[in-house]
Enzyme design. Structure first.
Site, PDB file in Angstrom:
ATOM      1  N   GLU B 316      11.566   2.830  31.212  1.00 48.27           N
ATOM      2  CA  GLU B 316      12.175   4.061  31.733  1.00 48.27           C
ATOM      3  C   GLU B 316      13.501   3.738  32.402  1.00 48.27           C
ATOM      4  O   GLU B 316      13.815   4.259  33.476  1.00 48.27           O
ATOM      5  CB  GLU B 316      11.233   4.746  32.736  1.00 48.27           C
ATOM      6  CG  GLU B 316       9.915   5.175  32.118  1.00 48.27           C
ATOM      7  CD  GLU B 316       9.136   6.127  33.025  1.00 48.27           C
ATOM      8  OE1 GLU B 316       8.674   7.149  32.519  1.00 48.27           O
ATOM      9  OE2 GLU B 316       9.016   5.854  34.233  1.00 48.27           O
ATOM     10  N   CYS B 400       6.822  14.493  37.207  1.00 41.28           N
ATOM     11  CA  CYS B 400       7.855  14.267  38.219  1.00 41.28           C
ATOM     12  C   CYS B 400       9.103  15.115  37.992  1.00 41.28           C
ATOM     13  O   CYS B 400       9.675  15.664  38.932  1.00 41.28           O
ATOM     14  CB  CYS B 400       8.226  12.792  38.284  1.00 41.28           C
ATOM     15  SG  CYS B 400       8.709  12.085  36.693  1.00 41.28           S
TER      16      CYS B 400
END
Lengths: 636, 636
Positions: B316, B400
């Site tokens: 990520e 998120c």
């Protein structure tokens, strides 16, 4: 159905520099060094059947598979190459090496004829339980081709007799009769070998066995399922089962129903070769039709511009139409070699020049790239784009390509001519002297040329007595503007062109000379835009050779090169490179990061810098210092 | 060191259509729907601390990790967004929802102040044993930001007090004192929250704890090693350890020694945000210097043209310089949001327009692309090239980004202005009415504009009494040819430009009007040729908006489009699309496979066909029917 036959390679002596050099390298360096490699890597030791067997040299992979399963095939393929070498010139040392191997094979063979060094050394109780994965029939195929070649070279029959006993055992074991297994090879190859044996001996049973393997393949209930269940395995757990069927080994359906080239590329090409052979031998139109459909499929959707096949490493084979990535291209050398085999069979069905042209493309590019200049280093994968990290290796855990390239080069002159009723066809060029037989007559053909560096070819005909026959000279698709003269008088090339061959039918007399001038101007090749990877790119070719830009010849980083569409491409003879080659050079641009500061983005485009592009024949790359290489060059 | 401060978003009322629409959507649709999603997905249920705990909703992955570890942060982030919504307009239902959550959090909190619903519900004996992977401090950070927002919205202190007790517990547990663990978060975030709490309460201990976490990070002996050994794990078996160090969490060395932007992009950006905050609060030049080095690094080597960050899904985060693939771009929405936070802090250090320009870029593109037009669908990954398979999702196992985008949009007007000694700076445009305080005086600013669709901006100043101050109006880099007038009289824009701001210092009087005309001509953006993926490609932009070609607007398949370098690009207002946008259109070519027959290769290039390219703002893509999309269009 076969109208034409190939000519035994011993009848064609190579005299031109291009092939003489490759042949000499293979005979003097490649074949002898391969015996050493077989020895050093434990492959010859496997002939000893030691108890207990020595530790594995090639460990089991995550699928419980070791490449030692097919060491027999490497031995067979080396003997085949060695046999061809011996037919060029006898060599007591090589003969001693082969004889020793043959003695061990004979000693190892079981009373019932079974022969497989892996199973006999490790798990004889499991023989013939996993044709799908374990290469038992494939191995026999390569041993048989070795036995045929060695017999032809020396007249020694021992190896051939060992193999004939093995084949009798196989014939007893497999077939449609009561108590027989309806099996066929997981990796096709034995079919080709059986047909060659039939062609040598005329024994119909060998041809029938090949036809059985081809006919049985892919039928339901599926033999691979049945044998998996029989040994207690789940057939669906096959690790090459990712397509949900047996496409990997072209056993997903009966061969005559196959219309897409799928799966493992070498398996596919060997099978198509056998299918085309059987079509000819059995006059089987359905097999011929299947071959033609598959040929059209692969050459219009799944072939690299180098005559390479199989983009994917994961299945060593085919993926989807127009999926031809360059940097991850697998393009196993063996696949191009097997394609040459197939193309030759297709060509001899009816002498259609398209097959010869594809055969020549693969031979000069995808095949020859697999062997280093010095004859002792190899590419298994023939990528078309490299960042410089892809290099030749001296050996491989799966050394199939090494002996495949040596057996092909050692017999390459056998691909030059075809002979049919009333016709001699010249399929490939390169200086040579051929002693041919045509309808019972002897005809000597002398070709003087520096092909593929030059397109000027002089063919003189020396018939044994009078009589009309056709000399058919192939005019490649890129040479349709070529000119030809017979004894100094111009010929009407377009008017005399049949299926890609210039046909000259006459009562040839001693000393008749045909001169060809095939235009060798560099040409740009574009890929169908459906090949996304090659969009906005161009490949360069000259004659049968595809070119590439290798870093060592270029100042500009190869990935930065841009060739404008109208840039003139110059042919430059370079006596200093590789004993004399022709390079291609052109004014070009570099994408130019020179004028960029540290900015990541800006509103003015990069300003290309002027540079020069130099390209060499693709087959020669990676023989000098490491660096990036591209076949498909950005065109801008 | 901080010269400028942001303005509380409640002081800036958005009146322009662009941001009013986004804000209204977030307030009326996104925030309420997110509460439902938290409920439906079991996240609110985790507040109950049931014994036994309910089955996992998000199963452990192959690394033994479940995203439920950080459900607390989702609750915190939703409360933060809800708190911002309540500051726009009180809402009894939302308040009831938050109060209920807060009561449960208070009930759950352990006597020593520890609060973490995962550990308390599943494995309390393991609390504080794995800061590296388990998000305990990260969760507290988001809960704290939620508590601050809710207190500011309602004056209710209960949540804040819960969090203060939790922080006291953390302060006792971690630090350099005897018996304390020298730990710090595996996922940075709490540092930002602590600084916000300090800014709210003035309690130095909160700032000190943030500084401790930043200062301690990456020191040797390494805390993450020590805690791994303490719990019996092999520190080298960390599954994000692929760089051989702790780059993944920017803990590979002390923060002041870091000069490359590495690892997990959101972790990195949150950390840099806190570092810039601390640089300002503590007048710490070493932290400021580190931030400047890291800023330069990321914006010159590792930033997408959309203000996206982190090319790789596997971490990520960041990979190597100039590695900015488009079709596999990760570009997590959270990373662009966190970059906006960081950019705002950097901007307020010294009001350098480069930070505002980057902030605006990320906000209008990489951030807004993360939320659908209807406010209830999300992108987690914001690719720059899609074959049409990449679509928005209604929720995500790792949600998120969803509440991150809602908390940012709900408070976006807080990024429009900065106030410093004797100066009001306008960083972002878009119609608004701002009630500002400057050196104890009140100044109202009214901006009328249809930015970013139009560059015509009218700013009227309404000061409370007399006195000299500077109004600083940001002139984006793409608008340096912009013109400005003060009460109808032209200003010397280049002459009055300081650090990217047009500075007008005067004794402002009621009704003074500045008119800006920022040129909005479409522009072509090129990437540094070191970005291999963008070579021979162009991106289009207009004002702060980056554009993309989406299939639904184009007849030609988007990957086939070619824009010639000199093609005129036309701005087309489209009232029928998305309540009125400006599209870009241009005559273009299609790569053209129309004129190809079945051939795979040929010597003539494909003939491009004429077509039209239509591009829409990138942030709006994937709100209509599925299809290919490209930001970087082939230029030929």
């Amino acid at each position: 159905m076969r109208r034409y036959s190939p000519v035994d390679f011993t009848r064609v002596q190579l005299t031109g520099p291009f092939w003489s050099e490759r042949l000499e390298t293979v005979l003097t360096r490649t074949v002898p060094s391969q015996y050493k490699k077989l020895d050093e890597n434990g492959i010859l030791e496997s002939l000893e059947l030691k108890d207990p067997p020595p530790p594995l040299r090639v460990p089991f992979n995550e699928h419980g598979f070791t490449m030692q399963y097919f060491w027999d095939s490497d031995i067979g393929k080396w003997i085949e190459a060695a046999g061809y070498a011996l037919r060029h010139r006898r060599d007591a040392e090589i003969e001693r090496q082969v004889d020793e191997i043959v003695d061990k094979l004979e000693a190892a063979q079981m009373p019932d004829g079974y022969l497989n060094l892996w199973y006999q050394g490790h798990e004889i109780e499991n023989r013939w339980t996993n044709l799908r994965d374990r290469h038992e029939l494939y191995n026999i195929g390569h041993l048989l081709e070795g036995a045929i070649a060695y017999y032809q070279a020396t007249g020694k029959r021992k190896f051939l007799e060992v193999m004939e006993r093995s084949l009798d055992h196989i014939r007893n074991t497999f077939g449609t009769g009561d108590g027989q297994k309806r099996g066929y090879p997981g990796h096709q190859e034995i079919e080709i070998a059986l047909i060659r044996l039939y062609q040598l001996t005329g024994e119909r049973k060998q041809l029938d066995l090949a036809a059985y393997f081809i006919d049985e393949r892919g039928r339901q209930p599926h033999y691979f399922d049945e044998e998996a269940i029989a040994r207690g395995d789940d057939p669906t757990k096959y690790h090459f089962f990712n397509t949900g069927n047996y496409e990997y080994g072209q056993a997903h359906k009966p061969v005559r129903e196959q219309d897409k080239v799928v799966g493992h590329a070498v398996r596919a090409m060997y099978m198509y070769t056998a299918m085309a052979d059987l079509a000819a031998e059995l006059d089987d139109d359905s097999l011929r039709h299947a071959c033609e459909v598959l040929w059209k499929d692969v050459t219009t959707t799944r072939m690299y511009v180098t005559g390479g096949f199989g983009p994917s490493a994961s299945n060593e084979g085919f993926t989807t139409d127009y999926d031809l990535p360059n940097d991850t291209a697998y393009c196993e050398t063996c696949a191009s070699i097997a394609f040459v085999f197939w193309a030759q069979r297709m060509l001899n069905l009816e002498l259609d020049g398209q097959y010869a042209e594809a055969m020549e493309l693969a031979l000069y590019n995808g095949v020859l790239s697999g062997l280093s200049r010095d004859g002792e280093l190899y590419f298994y994968e023939n990528k078309l784009d490299s960042d410089g990290s892809h290099r030749r290796w001296p050996w491989h855990p799966c050394p199939c390509c090494t002996m495949n390239v040596s057996r092909l080069v050692a017999s390459v002159s056998g691909y030059f001519y075809s002979v049919g009723p009333g016709a001699i066809a010249v399929n490939l060029y390169g200086g040579n002297s051929a002693e041919l037989e045509l309808d019972g007559r002897r005809v000597r053909i002398e070709e003087q040329s520096d092909y593929p560096w030059s397109g000027k070819i002089k063919v003189s005909v020396h018939p044994d007595g009078h009589g009309v026959f056709a000399l058919k000279l192939r005019i490649p698709g890129w040479a349709r503007d070529g000119v030809a003269m017979l004894n100094g008088n111009p010929l009407d090339v377009p008017g005399q062109l049949q299926n890609g061959y210039l046909v000259i039918e006459r009562d040839w007399i001693e000393g008749d000379v045909v001169e060809l001038d095939l235009p060798m101007a560099p040409r740009r090749i574009y890929a169908n835009p459906k090949v996304k990877m090659d969009r906005h790119r161009v490949a360069l070719a000259r004659g049968p050779l595809v070119y590439c830009a290798e870093q060592v010849d270029n100042e500009t980083p190869v990935p930065d090169l841009i060739l404008s569409r109208d840039a003139a491409i110059t042919e430059t003879p370079r006596a200093d490179l590789f004993d004399g080659i022709v390079t291609l050079t052109a004014p070009a641009q570099s994408i130019g990061s020179d004028d960029w500061g540290p900015d990541l983005y800006r509103t003015t485009p990069p300003a290309p810098a002027d540079t020069t592009l130099t390209a060499i024949p693709y087959y020669l790359w990676a023989n000098r210092e490491a660096g990036p290489m591209q076949v498909w060059i950005r065109e801008g």
